[in-house]
Design a protein around this motif. Structure first.
Motif, PDB file in Angstrom:
ATOM      1  N   ARG A   1      32.562 -61.795  64.522  1.00 35.28           N
ATOM      2  CA  ARG A   1      32.493 -62.489  65.811  1.00 35.28           C
ATOM      3  C   ARG A   1      31.277 -62.059  66.627  1.00 35.28           C
ATOM      4  O   ARG A   1      31.299 -62.075  67.859  1.00 35.28           O
ATOM      5  CB  ARG A   1      33.763 -62.279  66.638  1.00 35.28           C
ATOM      6  N   GLU A   2      30.239 -61.687  65.940  1.00 33.29           N
ATOM      7  CA  GLU A   2      29.018 -61.309  66.644  1.00 33.29           C
ATOM      8  C   GLU A   2      28.245 -62.556  67.041  1.00 33.29           C
ATOM      9  O   GLU A   2      28.434 -63.640  66.488  1.00 33.29           O
ATOM     10  CB  GLU A   2      28.153 -60.412  65.754  1.00 33.29           C
ATOM     11  N   ILE A   3      27.373 -62.382  68.000  1.00 33.42           N
ATOM     12  CA  ILE A   3      26.524 -63.477  68.449  1.00 33.42           C
ATOM     13  C   ILE A   3      25.153 -62.915  68.754  1.00 33.42           C
ATOM     14  O   ILE A   3      25.025 -61.763  69.213  1.00 33.42           O
ATOM     15  CB  ILE A   3      27.133 -64.183  69.689  1.00 33.42           C
ATOM     16  N   ASP A   4      24.138 -63.683  68.486  1.00 33.11           N
ATOM     17  CA  ASP A   4      22.776 -63.258  68.765  1.00 33.11           C
ATOM     18  C   ASP A   4      22.607 -63.055  70.276  1.00 33.11           C
ATOM     19  O   ASP A   4      23.047 -63.900  71.068  1.00 33.11           O
ATOM     20  CB  ASP A   4      21.794 -64.314  68.263  1.00 33.11           C
TER      21      ASP A   4
ATOM     22  N   VAL B   1      28.399 -72.661  72.561  1.00 34.14           N
ATOM     23  CA  VAL B   1      28.463 -71.245  72.201  1.00 34.14           C
ATOM     24  C   VAL B   1      29.510 -70.988  71.123  1.00 34.14           C
ATOM     25  O   VAL B   1      29.360 -70.073  70.302  1.00 34.14           O
ATOM     26  CB  VAL B   1      28.721 -70.374  73.446  1.00 34.14           C
ATOM     27  N   ALA B   2      30.562 -71.799  71.077  1.00 29.47           N
ATOM     28  CA  ALA B   2      31.562 -71.634  70.015  1.00 29.47           C
ATOM     29  C   ALA B   2      30.922 -71.826  68.648  1.00 29.47           C
ATOM     30  O   ALA B   2      31.323 -71.176  67.660  1.00 29.47           O
ATOM     31  CB  ALA B   2      32.707 -72.621  70.208  1.00 29.47           C
ATOM     32  N   GLY B   3      29.913 -72.702  68.568  1.00 28.83           N
ATOM     33  CA  GLY B   3      29.214 -72.923  67.310  1.00 28.83           C
ATOM     34  C   GLY B   3      28.261 -71.805  66.943  1.00 28.83           C
ATOM     35  O   GLY B   3      27.765 -71.769  65.808  1.00 28.83           O
ATOM     36  N   CYS B   4      28.018 -70.890  67.865  1.00 29.06           N
ATOM     37  CA  CYS B   4      27.108 -69.765  67.599  1.00 29.06           C
ATOM     38  C   CYS B   4      27.846 -68.514  67.137  1.00 29.06           C
ATOM     39  O   CYS B   4      27.202 -67.521  66.761  1.00 29.06           O
ATOM     40  CB  CYS B   4      26.315 -69.426  68.862  1.00 29.06           C
ATOM     41  N   ILE B   5      29.176 -68.529  67.176  1.00 29.21           N
ATOM     42  CA  ILE B   5      29.968 -67.335  66.881  1.00 29.21           C
ATOM     43  C   ILE B   5      30.387 -67.313  65.412  1.00 29.21           C
ATOM     44  O   ILE B   5      30.775 -68.339  64.846  1.00 29.21           O
ATOM     45  CB  ILE B   5      31.221 -67.288  67.787  1.00 29.21           C
ATOM     46  N   ASP B   6      30.296 -66.135  64.806  1.00 28.84           N
ATOM     47  CA  ASP B   6      30.743 -65.938  63.425  1.00 28.84           C
ATOM     48  C   ASP B   6      32.252 -65.698  63.437  1.00 28.84           C
ATOM     49  O   ASP B   6      32.720 -64.574  63.460  1.00 28.84           O
ATOM     50  CB  ASP B   6      30.001 -64.742  62.807  1.00 28.84           C
TER      51      ASP B   6
ATOM     52  N   ALA C   1      20.170 -63.494  72.146  1.00 25.65           N
ATOM     53  CA  ALA C   1      19.465 -64.620  72.769  1.00 25.65           C
ATOM     54  C   ALA C   1      20.419 -65.781  73.018  1.00 25.65           C
ATOM     55  O   ALA C   1      20.311 -66.484  74.035  1.00 25.65           O
ATOM     56  CB  ALA C   1      18.304 -65.064  71.871  1.00 25.65           C
ATOM     57  N   ALA C   2      21.371 -65.977  72.105  1.00 21.91           N
ATOM     58  CA  ALA C   2      22.353 -67.043  72.293  1.00 21.91           C
ATOM     59  C   ALA C   2      23.277 -66.721  73.462  1.00 21.91           C
ATOM     60  O   ALA C   2      23.656 -67.618  74.229  1.00 21.91           O
ATOM     61  CB  ALA C   2      23.156 -67.242  71.017  1.00 21.91           C
ATOM     62  N   ALA C   3      23.646 -65.447  73.602  1.00 17.38           N
ATOM     63  CA  ALA C   3      24.495 -65.051  74.725  1.00 17.38           C
ATOM     64  C   ALA C   3      23.780 -65.279  76.052  1.00 17.38           C
ATOM     65  O   ALA C   3      24.375 -65.772  77.023  1.00 17.38           O
ATOM     66  CB  ALA C   3      24.904 -63.585  74.581  1.00 17.38           C
ATOM     67  N   ALA C   4      22.490 -64.931  76.093  1.00 18.83           N
ATOM     68  CA  ALA C   4      21.722 -65.152  77.318  1.00 18.83           C
ATOM     69  C   ALA C   4      21.594 -66.648  77.611  1.00 18.83           C
ATOM     70  O   ALA C   4      21.710 -67.078  78.764  1.00 18.83           O
ATOM     71  CB  ALA C   4      20.340 -64.516  77.187  1.00 18.83           C
ATOM     72  N   ALA C   5      21.375 -67.430  76.556  1.00 18.15           N
ATOM     73  CA  ALA C   5      21.267 -68.884  76.749  1.00 18.15           C
ATOM     74  C   ALA C   5      22.585 -69.469  77.242  1.00 18.15           C
ATOM     75  O   ALA C   5      22.590 -70.406  78.055  1.00 18.15           O
ATOM     76  CB  ALA C   5      20.845 -69.537  75.433  1.00 18.15           C
ATOM     77  N   PHE C   6      23.693 -68.920  76.762  1.00 11.65           N
ATOM     78  CA  PHE C   6      25.000 -69.379  77.235  1.00 11.65           C
ATOM     79  C   PHE C   6      25.134 -69.146  78.734  1.00 11.65           C
ATOM     80  O   PHE C   6      25.604 -70.025  79.473  1.00 11.65           O
ATOM     81  CB  PHE C   6      26.110 -68.649  76.481  1.00 11.65           C
ATOM     82  N   GLY C   7      24.730 -67.974  79.196  1.00  8.84           N
ATOM     83  CA  GLY C   7      24.794 -67.697  80.625  1.00  8.84           C
ATOM     84  C   GLY C   7      24.002 -68.709  81.435  1.00  8.84           C
ATOM     85  O   GLY C   7      24.481 -69.224  82.454  1.00  8.84           O
ATOM     86  N   GLU C   8      22.794 -69.032  80.968  1.00 13.89           N
ATOM     87  CA  GLU C   8      21.968 -70.014  81.667  1.00 13.89           C
ATOM     88  C   GLU C   8      22.595 -71.399  81.613  1.00 13.89           C
ATOM     89  O   GLU C   8      22.546 -72.159  82.589  1.00 13.89           O
ATOM     90  CB  GLU C   8      20.569 -70.038  81.040  1.00 13.89           C
ATOM     91  N   TYR C   9      23.189 -71.719  80.472  1.00 14.77           N
ATOM     92  CA  TYR C   9      23.825 -73.026  80.281  1.00 14.77           C
ATOM     93  C   TYR C   9      24.990 -73.195  81.265  1.00 14.77           C
ATOM     94  O   TYR C   9      25.136 -74.226  81.933  1.00 14.77           O
ATOM     95  CB  TYR C   9      24.316 -73.112  78.842  1.00 14.77           C
ATOM     96  N   VAL C  10      25.818 -72.157  81.377  1.00 17.39           N
ATOM     97  CA  VAL C  10      26.959 -72.194  82.302  1.00 17.39           C
ATOM     98  C   VAL C  10      26.473 -72.313  83.738  1.00 17.39           C
ATOM     99  O   VAL C  10      26.983 -73.120  84.523  1.00 17.39           O
ATOM    100  CB  VAL C  10      27.835 -70.935  82.126  1.00 17.39           C
ATOM    101  N   ALA C  11      25.476 -71.505  84.084  1.00 17.88           N
ATOM    102  CA  ALA C  11      24.976 -71.517  85.462  1.00 17.88           C
ATOM    103  C   ALA C  11      24.386 -72.871  85.831  1.00 17.88           C
ATOM    104  O   ALA C  11      24.623 -73.392  86.927  1.00 17.88           O
ATOM    105  CB  ALA C  11      23.933 -70.417  85.639  1.00 17.88           C
ATOM    106  N   ALA C  12      23.615 -73.468  84.924  1.00 17.59           N
ATOM    107  CA  ALA C  12      23.005 -74.763  85.210  1.00 17.59           C
ATOM    108  C   ALA C  12      24.062 -75.843  85.376  1.00 17.59           C
ATOM    109  O   ALA C  12      23.909 -76.764  86.187  1.00 17.59           O
ATOM    110  CB  ALA C  12      22.037 -75.140  84.090  1.00 17.59           C
TER     111      ALA C  12
END
Length: 288
Positions: free
Chosen positions: A228-231, A218-223, A233-244
């Motif tokens: 410092r915005e993030i897409d 997720v650090a690579g997805c941040i401007d 969809a990337a934020a949602a994917a981060f949540g799933e990544y952490v949970a998994a």
């Protein structure tokens, strides 16, 4: 024993290594009442005023006394310094617990649902352990995982927290309204100097878990150079990544770590969903 200074406390513990240091006693009395602990002796730390405050240290570090109460960490001056730790302290229990419960007690007890623990893990804090004639520094994560535990005759005196001067967030889910034990909690901090995101998940395992691959992704997805915005969809994917990473298949009970024999249970799926939502929301708040 009621020592009046840190030196007296260290000397008392050296004379009676089996004694249990006690400050707020919120966790200790619960263990005693439940029959899990029968201390041979107690060393009361309530009279040691030097352990109840905090100070700045050269190099951008806050040095927190082990006797710092949750109520004190909730005050505005402290919250401006380490906001995620203040948020964790604010939710640690009812007022009577927050008024006497201490940071050092939370660390040494190391209960899986300890609210300050994921924050300290995400901030990569360390502790000072003192014994007669010597001190040593240990990362909080090493102490909690047993890689470098408190030894007989040692007293946890200080907690050193790097000051990032950047957004940080603590969120937790309890299953009911009001102060309660966490089912899951997430601490997330930004480290703009390193262009890094640090995250720790509490209450789902015996110790806070760091989803290192999710952090790096997720650090690579941040401007970092812009808004410092993030897409989304990337934020949602981060949540799933952490949970998994933190709630693998086979968790049996919500907020626990009991294995089951046939696939993920409904409770495990609910827990994974909870962690995902907490991580996504924490990231969103930190990036606002």
């Amino acid at each position: 024993m009621l020592p009046a200074s840190l030196d007296e406390a260290v000397d008392a513990l050296a004379a009676a290594p089996a004694a249990v240091p006690v400050a707020g006693a919120t966790d200790l009395m619960e263990a005693v009442n439940a029959g899990r602990l029968r201390p041979a002796a107690l060393i009361g730390l309530g009279r040691i005023t030097e352990l109840r405050g905090w100070r700045y240290e050269d190099g951008g570090t806050a040095v927190l006394g082990a006797g710092l109460t949750h109520a004190r960490m909730d005050r505005p001056d402290f919250a401006a310094l380490i906001p995620a730790l203040a948020d964790a302290a604010r939710t640690a229990g009812p007022p009577q617990v927050r008024n006497v419960g201490t940071l050092g007690g939370n660390i040494v007890t190391a209960a899986p649902a300890g609210d300050t623990l994921p924050v300290l893990a995400a901030l990569e804090a360390s502790v000072t352990l003192a014994r007669a004639g010597a001190t040593r520094e240990v990362p909080v994560s090493h102490l909690l995982t047993g890689l470098d535990p408190v030894r007989p005759g040692e007293l946890l005196t200080w907690v050193r927290v790097p000051l990032l001067h950047a957004p940080q967030v603590f969120l937790k889910a309890t299953g009911r309204s009001g102060p309660a034990r966490a089912i899951a909690s997430v601490a997330l901090v930004l480290d703009p100097a390193r262009r890094a995101v640090r995250c720790a998940v509490g209450a789902v395992a015996p110790v806070p878990l760091r989803p290192l691959e999710a952090e790096a992704w997720v650090a690579g997805c941040i401007d970092w150079d812009g808004s410092r915005e993030i897409d989304p969809a990337a934020a949602a994917a981060f949540g799933e990544y952490v949970a998994a990473a933190c709630v693998p298949d086979g968790y049996g009970a919500e907020g626990a770590w009991e294995a089951v024999t046939e696939g993920p249970s409904a409770a495990a799926l609910r827990l994974r969903r909870t962690v995902s939502v907490l991580a996504r929301r924490a990231l969103g708040r930190a990036l606002k």
